[in-house]
Write a protein that holds these residues in place. Structure first.
Motif, mmCIF file in Angstrom:
data_model
loop_
_atom_site.group_PDB
_atom_site.id
_atom_site.type_symbol
_atom_site.label_atom_id
_atom_site.label_comp_id
_atom_site.label_asym_id
_atom_site.label_seq_id
_atom_site.Cartn_x
_atom_site.Cartn_y
_atom_site.Cartn_z
ATOM 1 N N GLY A 13 65.862 54.028 45.744
ATOM 2 C CA GLY A 13 64.639 54.176 44.676
ATOM 3 C C GLY A 13 64.880 53.218 43.649
ATOM 4 O O GLY A 13 65.897 53.454 42.925
ATOM 5 N N GLY A 16 62.810 52.575 37.516
ATOM 6 C CA GLY A 16 63.184 52.130 36.068
ATOM 7 C C GLY A 16 64.785 52.197 36.044
ATOM 8 O O GLY A 16 65.477 51.333 35.492
ATOM 9 N N TYR A 17 65.264 53.443 36.021
ATOM 10 C CA TYR A 17 66.836 53.448 35.807
ATOM 11 C C TYR A 17 67.615 52.780 36.719
ATOM 12 O O TYR A 17 68.576 52.149 36.366
ATOM 13 N N ALA A 18 67.101 52.637 38.096
ATOM 14 C CA ALA A 18 67.864 51.797 38.963
ATOM 15 C C ALA A 18 67.938 50.418 38.556
ATOM 16 O O ALA A 18 68.960 49.727 38.643
ATOM 17 N N VAL A 38 67.511 50.990 49.396
ATOM 18 C CA VAL A 38 66.375 51.876 50.154
ATOM 19 C C VAL A 38 65.230 51.874 49.169
ATOM 20 O O VAL A 38 65.519 52.375 48.202
ATOM 21 N N GLY A 40 60.686 52.022 49.238
ATOM 22 C CA GLY A 40 59.559 52.480 49.816
ATOM 23 C C GLY A 40 58.426 51.236 49.457
ATOM 24 O O GLY A 40 57.327 51.487 49.807
ATOM 25 N N LYS A 44 59.307 44.922 46.433
ATOM 26 C CA LYS A 44 60.727 44.868 45.614
ATOM 27 C C LYS A 44 61.847 44.115 46.459
ATOM 28 O O LYS A 44 62.635 43.623 45.795
ATOM 29 N N TYR A 62 62.680 54.378 53.264
ATOM 30 C CA TYR A 62 62.996 55.958 53.798
ATOM 31 C C TYR A 62 62.987 56.297 55.117
ATOM 32 O O TYR A 62 63.532 57.207 55.517
ATOM 33 N N THR A 81 65.581 58.780 42.914
ATOM 34 C CA THR A 81 64.232 58.929 43.088
ATOM 35 C C THR A 81 63.629 60.022 42.112
ATOM 36 O O THR A 81 64.425 60.642 41.660
ATOM 37 N N PRO A 82 62.377 60.292 42.163
ATOM 38 C CA PRO A 82 61.991 61.435 41.636
ATOM 39 C C PRO A 82 62.673 62.840 42.110
ATOM 40 O O PRO A 82 63.253 62.685 43.409
ATOM 41 N N HIS A 86 65.744 64.565 45.694
ATOM 42 C CA HIS A 86 67.250 64.524 45.650
ATOM 43 C C HIS A 86 67.816 65.472 46.800
ATOM 44 O O HIS A 86 68.545 64.755 47.594
ATOM 45 N N GLU A 103 71.173 61.833 40.959
ATOM 46 C CA GLU A 103 70.915 61.786 39.725
ATOM 47 C C GLU A 103 70.700 63.244 39.250
ATOM 48 O O GLU A 103 70.298 64.028 40.250
ATOM 49 N N LYS A 104 70.461 63.444 37.977
ATOM 50 C CA LYS A 104 69.920 64.854 37.433
ATOM 51 C C LYS A 104 68.688 64.572 37.463
ATOM 52 O O LYS A 104 68.017 63.898 37.242
ATOM 53 N N ARG A 132 76.142 60.975 33.127
ATOM 54 C CA ARG A 132 76.923 59.889 32.747
ATOM 55 C C ARG A 132 77.818 60.259 31.195
ATOM 56 O O ARG A 132 78.725 59.673 31.148
ATOM 57 N N TRP A 176 54.924 60.652 38.251
ATOM 58 C CA TRP A 176 55.712 62.100 38.744
ATOM 59 C C TRP A 176 56.361 62.890 37.637
ATOM 60 O O TRP A 176 56.330 64.251 38.044
ATOM 61 N N HIS A 182 56.780 67.083 42.108
ATOM 62 C CA HIS A 182 57.942 65.983 42.170
ATOM 63 C C HIS A 182 59.148 66.621 41.260
ATOM 64 O O HIS A 182 60.175 65.779 41.198
HETATM 65 P P1 NDP Z 1 60.947 55.897 38.249
HETATM 66 O O1 NDP Z 1 59.598 56.313 38.485
HETATM 67 O O2 NDP Z 1 61.060 54.475 37.271
HETATM 68 O O3 NDP Z 1 61.517 55.230 39.727
HETATM 69 C C1 NDP Z 1 61.668 56.096 40.700
HETATM 70 C C2 NDP Z 1 61.402 55.330 42.011
HETATM 71 O O4 NDP Z 1 61.796 56.269 43.099
HETATM 72 C C3 NDP Z 1 60.603 54.543 42.277
HETATM 73 O O5 NDP Z 1 60.371 53.268 41.802
HETATM 74 C C4 NDP Z 1 60.401 54.416 43.887
HETATM 75 O O6 NDP Z 1 61.434 53.376 44.249
HETATM 76 C C5 NDP Z 1 61.065 55.638 44.324
HETATM 77 N N1 NDP Z 1 60.146 56.744 44.732
HETATM 78 C C6 NDP Z 1 60.408 57.395 45.894
HETATM 79 N N2 NDP Z 1 59.261 58.249 46.210
HETATM 80 C C7 NDP Z 1 58.473 58.072 45.070
HETATM 81 C C8 NDP Z 1 57.362 58.715 44.707
HETATM 82 N N3 NDP Z 1 56.786 59.760 45.631
HETATM 83 N N4 NDP Z 1 56.706 58.559 43.547
HETATM 84 C C9 NDP Z 1 57.359 57.918 42.718
HETATM 85 N N5 NDP Z 1 58.467 56.967 43.070
HETATM 86 C C10 NDP Z 1 59.016 57.166 44.216
HETATM 87 O O7 NDP Z 1 62.010 56.901 37.822
HETATM 88 P P2 NDP Z 1 63.227 56.750 36.964
HETATM 89 O O8 NDP Z 1 63.951 55.588 37.455
HETATM 90 O O9 NDP Z 1 63.090 57.047 35.599
HETATM 91 O O10 NDP Z 1 64.007 58.270 37.416
HETATM 92 C C11 NDP Z 1 64.532 58.208 38.743
HETATM 93 C C12 NDP Z 1 65.707 59.527 38.775
HETATM 94 O O11 NDP Z 1 66.764 59.052 37.841
HETATM 95 C C13 NDP Z 1 65.314 60.911 38.229
HETATM 96 O O12 NDP Z 1 65.986 61.660 39.015
HETATM 97 C C14 NDP Z 1 65.780 60.882 36.707
HETATM 98 O O13 NDP Z 1 65.803 62.286 36.359
HETATM 99 C C15 NDP Z 1 66.979 60.091 36.856
HETATM 100 N N6 NDP Z 1 67.373 59.416 35.481
HETATM 101 C C16 NDP Z 1 68.374 59.618 34.998
HETATM 102 C C17 NDP Z 1 68.916 58.987 33.948
HETATM 103 C C18 NDP Z 1 70.322 59.020 33.289
HETATM 104 O O14 NDP Z 1 70.527 58.871 32.187
HETATM 105 N N7 NDP Z 1 71.115 59.655 34.033
HETATM 106 C C19 NDP Z 1 68.108 58.082 33.187
HETATM 107 C C20 NDP Z 1 66.722 57.801 34.042
HETATM 108 C C21 NDP Z 1 66.267 58.477 34.904
HETATM 109 P P3 NDP Z 1 61.015 52.714 45.469
HETATM 110 O O15 NDP Z 1 59.656 51.852 45.182
HETATM 111 O O16 NDP Z 1 61.966 51.514 45.565
HETATM 112 O O17 NDP Z 1 60.935 53.617 46.687
#
Ligand code: NDP
Length: 337
Positions: A13, A16-18, A38, A40, A44, A62, A81-82, A86, A103-104, A132, A176, A182
């Motif tokens: 996924g 943003g966070y990754a 990994v 979708g 990217k 995926y 991911t959302p 998880h 992730e949480k 973290r 989401w 989600h």
């Molecule tokens: P984003 O929406 O920015 O990114 C989520 C990524 O998941 C998408 O870019 C996509 O990546 C993938 N994905 C797969 N299926 C879906 C779908 N159905 N809809 C949307 N995205 C999908 O979210 P964040 O990165 O902000 O958050 C992701 C996780 O990280 C969450 O669980 C959040 O709680 C956690 N998090 C933790 C933080 C912390 O400080 N510990 C801070 C921020 C978030 P792709 O296109 O590559 O498939």
């Protein structure tokens, strides 16, 4: 070729966070490195491959990601991911024989979380949750204070984590985090910080929970919580008053004790945590990069075969309380945890 003492990690996924925290953290980490992705989103792939030198054989979708079982470059996956994904992704990674960093919030509920713990145990892989802050020195000082009680018995904890956002969202095209299917809502996203902090600051497990939900923008928050207030009761009579929100900015963690108080504010940011105590001590013992520290700690646990600092069971303990918070918010009733 990589050193044998570095864990190869695949990010699942690339959002943003990754992109903005974990990939840079992996560049700084000493005991792990970004080995695969990994995703979708085909667009990217070339960007990440070029930036991080990822070979074609370490790129998955995926659909084909179970093939990762045969990839010796990757020892661990990090699920970013959302929230609804998880659990299923953890089960697939564990069955592929890979350690799982997730992730949480760990999952949608405690039953899913327990299934994740069981799958990882069955496959003899580690499971750790991306809390973290538990790897961060100011937080660790509070954890030590919960043990040592320098100000006497802890009577009350306050843990508030939230921010105001989403005013510009088109209700027909919600992200989401605003969608129930989600795992959207403030409690899952920011509330687990308040909850986890209340547990590590009190040093106790809650025995009962009462919660109240408040949605001031109902068209935006349909079927998910905008703000959640929840009170945790502990066996020794201490309480934790917690709040979380997508409508209010707040970021304070405080303990009121018999002979004084202490607080971290902010307590949940990526940097700049600030602590102070009733007798005038100030502390701000940051680390250069929280996520690098977290992933190095988790990589060392894999390399040394020791227990991770934040195992899956820690996530399940939170999910049990999250379940009780949502149940209580439905009818206002007090729930035994
Ligand atoms: P984003 O929406 O920015 O990114 C989520 C990524 O998941 C998408 O870019 C996509 O990546 C993938 N994905 C797969 N299926 C879906 C779908 N159905 N809809 C949307 N995205 C999908 O979210 P964040 O990165 O902000 O958050 C992701 C996780 O990280 C969450 O669980 C959040 O709680 C956690 N998090 C933790 C933080 C912390 O400080 N510990 C801070 C921020 C978030 P792709 O296109 O590559 O498939």
């Amino acid at each position: 070729a990589r050193r044998k003492d570095s864990v190869g990690v695949a990010l699942i996924g690339l959002g943003g966070y990754a992109t903005h925290q974990l990939a840079p953290g992996l560049q700084l980490a000493e005991h792990c490195h970004l080995a695969g992705i990994v995703t979708g989103s085909p667009h990217k792939i070339p960007v990440w491959q070029e930036k991080h030198g990822i070979p074609d054989r370490n790129v998955y979708s995926y659909d084909d990601f179970d093939r990762i079982a045969d990839n010796p470059d990757i020892q661990a996956v990090y699920i970013v991911t959302p929230n609804d994904l998880h659990m299923p992704l953890t089960l697939r990674a564990a069955n592929a024989g890979k350690h799982v960093w997730c992730e949480k919030p760990m999952a949608m509920d405690a039953a899913e979380g327990q299934a994740m713990v069981d799958a990882c145990r069955r496959n003899k892989v580690q499971l750790t949750i991306g809390y973290r802050l538990q790897h961060e020195p100011n937080t660790q000082r509070l954890v030590a204070m919960a043990r040592e009680k320098p100000y006497g018995k802890i009577l009350k904890v306050r843990a508030d984590a939230g921010f105001h956002a989403y005013d510009d969202v088109d209700p027909a095209d919600k992200p989401w985090r605003l969608l129930p299917q989600h795992g959207g809502g403030a409690m899952y996203d920011m509330g687990v910080y308040s909850l986890n902090a209340a547990r590590y600051t009190s040093g106790q497990e809650p025995v009962a929970v009462t919660a109240r939900q408040e949605n001031r923008r109902p068209q935006l928050f349909e079927g998910v919580d905008e703000t959640m207030y929840f009170t945790l009761e502990f066996a020794d009579g201490a309480v934790a008053e917690c709040a979380t929100s997508f409508g209010q900015n707040m970021n304070t963690l405080r303990a009121d004790c018999e002979n004084g108080w202490y607080e971290l504010s902010p307590f949940q940011t990526y940097s700049g945590l600030k602590g102070r105590t009733s007798d005038g001590q100030l502390f701000a013992d940051g680390v250069p990069h929280q996520q690098a520290k977290q992933m190095d700690d988790d990589a060392l646990a894999i390399l040394n075969g020791t227990a991770p600092l934040v195992p899956g069971e820690e996530g399940v303990r939170d999910m049990r309380v999250v379940d009780a918070v949502y149940a209580s918010a439905r009818d206002g009733g007090r729930r035994i945890v």
